[in-house]
Design a protein around this motif. Structure first.
Motif, PDB file in Angstrom:
ATOM      1  N   ILE A   1      47.298  45.263  27.522  1.00  0.00           N
ATOM      2  CA  ILE A   1      45.811  45.827  27.703  1.00  0.00           C
ATOM      3  C   ILE A   1      44.923  45.125  28.837  1.00  0.00           C
ATOM      4  O   ILE A   1      44.113  45.852  29.280  1.00  0.00           O
ATOM      5  CB  ILE A   1      45.154  45.516  25.987  1.00  0.00           C
ATOM      6  N   MET A   2      45.081  44.158  28.901  1.00  0.00           N
ATOM      7  CA  MET A   2      44.505  43.436  30.112  1.00  0.00           C
ATOM      8  C   MET A   2      45.025  43.984  31.372  1.00  0.00           C
ATOM      9  O   MET A   2      44.028  44.124  32.386  1.00  0.00           O
ATOM     10  CB  MET A   2      44.832  41.714  30.139  1.00  0.00           C
ATOM     11  N   CYS A   3      46.081  44.230  31.728  1.00  0.00           N
ATOM     12  CA  CYS A   3      46.580  44.934  32.795  1.00  0.00           C
ATOM     13  C   CYS A   3      46.545  46.316  32.931  1.00  0.00           C
ATOM     14  O   CYS A   3      45.981  46.821  34.021  1.00  0.00           O
ATOM     15  CB  CYS A   3      48.375  44.899  32.839  1.00  0.00           C
ATOM     16  N   VAL A   4      46.250  46.893  31.720  1.00  0.00           N
ATOM     17  CA  VAL A   4      45.417  48.440  31.823  1.00  0.00           C
ATOM     18  C   VAL A   4      44.020  48.238  32.368  1.00  0.00           C
ATOM     19  O   VAL A   4      43.412  49.160  33.014  1.00  0.00           O
ATOM     20  CB  VAL A   4      45.471  48.890  30.286  1.00  0.00           C
TER      21      VAL A   4
ATOM     22  N   ALA B   1      40.564  57.877  47.778  1.00  0.00           N
ATOM     23  CA  ALA B   1      41.357  58.766  46.771  1.00  0.00           C
ATOM     24  C   ALA B   1      42.816  58.269  46.690  1.00  0.00           C
ATOM     25  O   ALA B   1      43.544  58.247  45.443  1.00  0.00           O
ATOM     26  CB  ALA B   1      41.115  60.098  47.062  1.00  0.00           C
ATOM     27  N   CYS B   2      43.397  57.848  47.697  1.00  0.00           N
ATOM     28  CA  CYS B   2      44.924  57.396  47.668  1.00  0.00           C
ATOM     29  C   CYS B   2      44.825  56.141  46.814  1.00  0.00           C
ATOM     30  O   CYS B   2      45.947  55.772  46.087  1.00  0.00           O
ATOM     31  CB  CYS B   2      45.368  57.083  48.990  1.00  0.00           C
ATOM     32  N   VAL B   3      43.859  55.056  46.978  1.00  0.00           N
ATOM     33  CA  VAL B   3      43.996  54.098  46.217  1.00  0.00           C
ATOM     34  C   VAL B   3      43.976  54.243  44.386  1.00  0.00           C
ATOM     35  O   VAL B   3      44.342  53.869  43.685  1.00  0.00           O
ATOM     36  CB  VAL B   3      42.500  53.142  46.573  1.00  0.00           C
ATOM     37  N   ALA B   4      42.926  55.434  44.280  1.00  0.00           N
ATOM     38  CA  ALA B   4      42.853  55.749  42.844  1.00  0.00           C
ATOM     39  C   ALA B   4      44.057  56.342  42.331  1.00  0.00           C
ATOM     40  O   ALA B   4      44.394  56.237  41.106  1.00  0.00           O
ATOM     41  CB  ALA B   4      41.709  56.925  42.764  1.00  0.00           C
ATOM     42  N   LEU B   5      44.979  57.191  43.163  1.00  0.00           N
ATOM     43  CA  LEU B   5      46.169  57.765  42.652  1.00  0.00           C
ATOM     44  C   LEU B   5      47.061  56.547  42.322  1.00  0.00           C
ATOM     45  O   LEU B   5      47.865  56.726  41.355  1.00  0.00           O
ATOM     46  CB  LEU B   5      46.624  58.667  43.616  1.00  0.00           C
ATOM     47  N   VAL B   6      47.164  55.541  43.072  1.00  0.00           N
ATOM     48  CA  VAL B   6      48.079  54.342  42.611  1.00  0.00           C
ATOM     49  C   VAL B   6      47.622  53.705  41.264  1.00  0.00           C
ATOM     50  O   VAL B   6      48.409  53.427  40.631  1.00  0.00           O
ATOM     51  CB  VAL B   6      48.123  53.396  43.893  1.00  0.00           C
ATOM     52  N   GLY B   7      46.502  53.399  41.345  1.00  0.00           N
ATOM     53  CA  GLY B   7      45.744  53.001  39.872  1.00  0.00           C
ATOM     54  C   GLY B   7      45.931  53.839  38.889  1.00  0.00           C
ATOM     55  O   GLY B   7      46.477  53.395  37.778  1.00  0.00           O
TER      56      GLY B   7
ATOM     57  N   GLN C   1      36.413  46.437  29.577  1.00  0.00           N
ATOM     58  CA  GLN C   1      35.918  47.049  31.025  1.00  0.00           C
ATOM     59  C   GLN C   1      34.325  46.975  30.822  1.00  0.00           C
ATOM     60  O   GLN C   1      33.709  46.491  31.950  1.00  0.00           O
ATOM     61  CB  GLN C   1      36.678  48.178  31.633  1.00  0.00           C
ATOM     62  N   GLY C   2      34.002  47.517  29.881  1.00  0.00           N
ATOM     63  CA  GLY C   2      32.378  47.713  29.852  1.00  0.00           C
ATOM     64  C   GLY C   2      31.495  46.486  29.883  1.00  0.00           C
ATOM     65  O   GLY C   2      30.758  46.093  30.415  1.00  0.00           O
ATOM     66  N   ILE C   3      32.122  45.349  28.894  1.00  0.00           N
ATOM     67  CA  ILE C   3      31.511  44.163  28.760  1.00  0.00           C
ATOM     68  C   ILE C   3      31.560  43.374  30.118  1.00  0.00           C
ATOM     69  O   ILE C   3      30.584  42.933  30.427  1.00  0.00           O
ATOM     70  CB  ILE C   3      32.122  43.372  27.690  1.00  0.00           C
ATOM     71  N   PHE C   4      32.750  43.284  30.640  1.00  0.00           N
ATOM     72  CA  PHE C   4      32.622  42.832  31.978  1.00  0.00           C
ATOM     73  C   PHE C   4      31.935  43.405  33.107  1.00  0.00           C
ATOM     74  O   PHE C   4      31.244  42.783  34.041  1.00  0.00           O
ATOM     75  CB  PHE C   4      34.055  42.513  32.510  1.00  0.00           C
ATOM     76  N   ALA C   5      31.761  44.726  33.151  1.00  0.00           N
ATOM     77  CA  ALA C   5      31.298  45.431  34.185  1.00  0.00           C
ATOM     78  C   ALA C   5      29.551  45.136  33.980  1.00  0.00           C
ATOM     79  O   ALA C   5      28.929  45.017  34.956  1.00  0.00           O
ATOM     80  CB  ALA C   5      31.335  46.811  34.061  1.00  0.00           C
TER      81      ALA C   5
ATOM     82  N   LEU D   1      42.508  45.956  34.257  1.00  0.00           N
ATOM     83  CA  LEU D   1      42.393  45.865  35.694  1.00  0.00           C
ATOM     84  C   LEU D   1      42.811  47.147  36.595  1.00  0.00           C
ATOM     85  O   LEU D   1      42.312  47.494  37.722  1.00  0.00           O
ATOM     86  CB  LEU D   1      43.552  44.590  36.218  1.00  0.00           C
ATOM     87  N   ALA D   2      43.940  47.501  36.061  1.00  0.00           N
ATOM     88  CA  ALA D   2      44.335  48.785  36.902  1.00  0.00           C
ATOM     89  C   ALA D   2      43.262  50.198  36.725  1.00  0.00           C
ATOM     90  O   ALA D   2      43.197  50.744  37.814  1.00  0.00           O
ATOM     91  CB  ALA D   2      45.879  49.282  36.514  1.00  0.00           C
TER      92      ALA D   2
END
Length: 434
Positions: A365-368, A122-128, A157-161, A370-371
């Motif tokens: 947008i690409m940075c968004v 959850a700590c990783v999630a808060l940074v993202g 994100q959906g296409i890559f996932a 990834l994060a």
């Protein structure tokens, strides 16, 4: 002449019997004084008061009682302040926490092997999440639509996932594709969560675009508050009716969680009373207010209510198909929802879409993407291990401080009058997840 038997433990005798009504009267006195001042007390009720002697001619009588009332009222009001209330709640929370932790009983949450790992994820999630919020605020300066930027990021994100799931064998596209699709419960939860997440993401994007991050982010603290309230008040009925949130039925919360929730709410309203900026230090635009709060803060509060239901649907979908496959389907569903709504409203024009071809906008947008991928996958894994109450407590508590610091460091926002409310919120959220 014999010795008096000692009072039983827990009974009210001796000094306790005398102090109890006095304590009750004192609390009532403080409450009345706080809301109406001492003037509201019937000090001159008929039958109990004696009229003061008249002053001699030519001498003006000193208004003793009004002056006394005013002085005492001001003293009481200066004592019962949000800061002092926060201090009292903090002491009560720490005391309750110490009592629970030193008792012989151990909660079911503490017995879970995945509890600590869930908190760390959850700590990783808060940074993202904080990084995504900051990037979206930067994107808002390029005058791109909120729904369009959320929809495009989700589509990528959906296409890559989906490609990742096919490559890893998680999703089969050969014969029997339909038979291998997740069950009905997954699709109900996934579609419902995606629709609500679309609203949440769009409102959050608008909130950070229209108001300062340091004024919006602290109201994310109501997320664990609503998780707690919905889990206790709504989920038992939802479990019986539709099978949603059944984990909350068997979850018990220690007493210090109640005081932690009060701390969070108090900190948020303390923040509302701080001197919020009227003009954004980043864009230079005037910040719109609705009542005592910026409009962006109201968007965040509405998000917290919606997300209390969304997180339960997320958890149900994750249990049905796993976090990776749910992430892939969920992103595509969110993209379809937000882009479809944008198209239906007529805002998806060639001129609007051309803004995304700008290299800087495309890079953001690409940075968004990834994060957001780091944020969502970490969040889903945490949901699979521990209660949404604890996940959102960690994510929001740390996220408030992190987002506010990002607002000060990178967007020219002021922290004047906001530090103590934010620390109050962080304290409440910290104890809520312990």
């Amino acid at each position: 002449g014999g010795a008096r038997a000692p009072p039983h433990r827990g009974s009210i005798r001796g000094r306790g019997a005398v102090l109890a009504p006095r304590a009750a009267f004192f609390v009532a006195f403080l409450a009345v004084s706080f809301y109406g001042g001492v003037d509201a007390l019937p000090l001159e009720a008929a039958g109990g008061a004696v009229a003061a002697p008249a002053a001699p001619k030519g001498v003006t009588a000193a208004p003793a009682k009004p002056l006394l009332r005013s002085t005492v009222g001001q003293a009481v009001k200066s004592t019962i302040t949000p800061k002092n209330a926060a201090l009292v709640l903090t002491i009560a929370t720490v005391g309750s926490f110490y009592k629970v932790k030193t008792s012989a009983t151990t909660s079911a949450v503490e017995k879970s092997k995945n509890y600590v790992l869930g908190l760390l994820i959850a700590c990783v999630a808060l940074v993202g999440n904080a990084v995504v919020s900051a990037l979206r605020k930067v994107l808002s300066t390029y005058d791109v639509g909120s729904a369009q930027q959320v929809g495009l990021a989700c589509l990528i994100q959906g296409i890559f996932a989906v490609a990742f799931c096919v490559n890893k064998g998680i999703l089969s596209v050969g014969p029997g594709f339909v038979e291998k699709l997740p069950k009905k419960a997954f699709w109900i939860a996934a579609v419902g969560a995606s629709l609500m997440n679309s609203v949440v993401k769009t409102l959050e994007t608008k909130a950070f675009a229209e108001s300062e991050m340091s004024m919006c982010a602290p109201f994310l603290a109501f997320d664990p508050v609503m998780q707690f309230v919905i889990g206790v008040a709504v989920m038992p009925a939802a479990c019986r009716l539709v099978g949603l949130g059944c984990d909350d039925v068997n979850t018990s919360y220690p007493p210090y969680h109640i005081t932690s929730v009060c701390l969070i709410a108090l900190g948020a309203f303390m923040l509302a009373g701080s001197n919020g900026a009227k003009v954004s230090g980043f864009t230079g635009k005037e910040i719109a207010y609705l009542g005592p709060l910026p409009v962006g803060s109201w968007y965040i509060l509405l998000n917290c209510v919606i997300y209390a239901f969304t997180s339960r649907m997320d958890k149900l979908a994750i249990k049905s198909a796993g976090k990776t496959l749910y992430y892939a389907y969920g992103r595509l569903l969110m993209a379809a929802t937000t882009l479809g709504a944008s198209f239906s409203s007529g805002s998806m024009t060639k001129k609007a879409l051309a803004k995304f071809l700008d290299p800087q906008v495309a890079g953001l947008i690409m940075c968004v993407c990834l994060a957001d991928a780091v944020y969502m996958l970490s969040l889903y894994q945490a949901f699979a291990w521990i209660s949404p109450v604890y996940v959102t407590a960690v994510k929001r508590g740390g996220g408030i401080l992190l987002a506010s610091l990002l607002g000060v460091l990178f967007f020219g926002e002021s922290m004047a009058g906001k530090m103590q409310p934010i620390l109050t919120i962080v304290t409440g959220v910290t104890f809520l997840c312990l």
